[in-house]
Scaffold this active site. Sequence first.
Site, PDB file in Angstrom:
ATOM      1  CB  CYS A 170      13.365  -2.384 -54.063  1.00  0.00           C
ATOM      2  SG  CYS A 170      12.916  -3.939 -53.264  1.00  0.00           S
ATOM      3  CG  HIS A 208       7.878  -1.764 -52.293  1.00  0.00           C
ATOM      4  ND1 HIS A 208       8.420  -1.099 -53.369  1.00  0.00           N
ATOM      5  CD2 HIS A 208       8.916  -2.459 -51.724  1.00  0.00           C
ATOM      6  CE1 HIS A 208       9.714  -1.371 -53.446  1.00  0.00           C
ATOM      7  NE2 HIS A 208      10.041  -2.191 -52.474  1.00  0.00           N
TER       8      HIS A 208
END
Length: 398
Positions: free
Chosen positions: A84, A343
């Site tokens: 991430c 995201h």
Amino acid sequence: MVNRVYVIGVGMTKFEKPGRREDWDYPDMAREAGTNALADAGVSYEAVRQAYVGYVYGESTSGQRAVYELGMTGIPVVNVNNNCSTGSTALFLAAQAVRSGTVDCALALGFEKMQPGSLGATYEDREQPMMRHIQALAEISEVGMPPAPWMFGAAGREHMAKHGSTPEHFARIGEKNHRHSQNNPYAQFQDVYSLEEILDAPMIYDPLTKLQCSPTSDGSGAAVLAGEDFVAANGLAEQAVEITGQAMTTDFESTFDGSAKNIIGHDMNVQAARQVYEQSGLGPRDFRVIELHDCFSANELLLYEALGLCAEGESPRLVEEGATTYGGTWVVNPSGGLISKGHPLGATGLAQCAELTWQLRGRAGARQADGVDAALQHNIGLGGAAVVTAYQRANRGG
């Protein structure tokens, strides 16, 4: 020679629910974000000497395919994958190339085309990189599914047990970030929810309800970086934003010390932030705006402490006082954060960079915070890497 590094252009796409835009593939996303960043910088792709392109889900050399939409100039293109924190890792590498004097202009670009639903493994015939973290957490917490909300939810439960935080504290962070995103045209969600609606949403892993969890998303972000001579030669000082501190850390032995917060990266976050404060000469209260990695509301609450906004155990007080929204000490995640902006893993860190650049230029529209002279970015990927970056206006001294 160590050069000063500036962000001279940023761009991004709107973040979308996977598959919502028909026939929108990753080259299309990269072209849109990259073209926007180059136009913002006022330079052509031919000025770029190296490109660092991040994505988590994709085939080898997808980075080349992506930036070929901008031009085919034969420059080095480096594919980046750091979970991430992939987008901010691309930013870190591009800044490193400029700072070292290797190049005078570099591009950091990130994208993701994701599958709907919870994240899953791509390869089942080999050790999963998160397995050691998962096994360590399973020794101190009841196992939950999906893995990501379980891991961050377990850290939230640990904080509740040790410091008295409550489900409402986490829910108020979700409410704040959804409220912030109503003014962000790039956000996947722009709906405002009451605290009660946040609390009453479907439970994913107690205490985290659906409206406190970041969604899967499609999208791209990009930043053009340059050295001080390039900025001066091209008359870009008025729009340039300086990276005055930047650090990346990976897991320490303490990750596996038996605490849930360290398994999700607490010590990585602390050490990266300390390095950035030392490099920049700034402290937590010098930053008016902060974009941080709120993949789950529990992580934002824990990051208030890891980044030094308050002492250990005091983050619930910041929530109660409204210290992290407009009118408070900081505006945290004015973009809506991961929870509401979305995201797309490879693009997240570069979208944070874009938001903070706009804030420092005073061009964030209805999201604009007052008196922004410095801004702080935090992005993390489990397994693991944390990247923290400090920004200031290039012309702050007049």
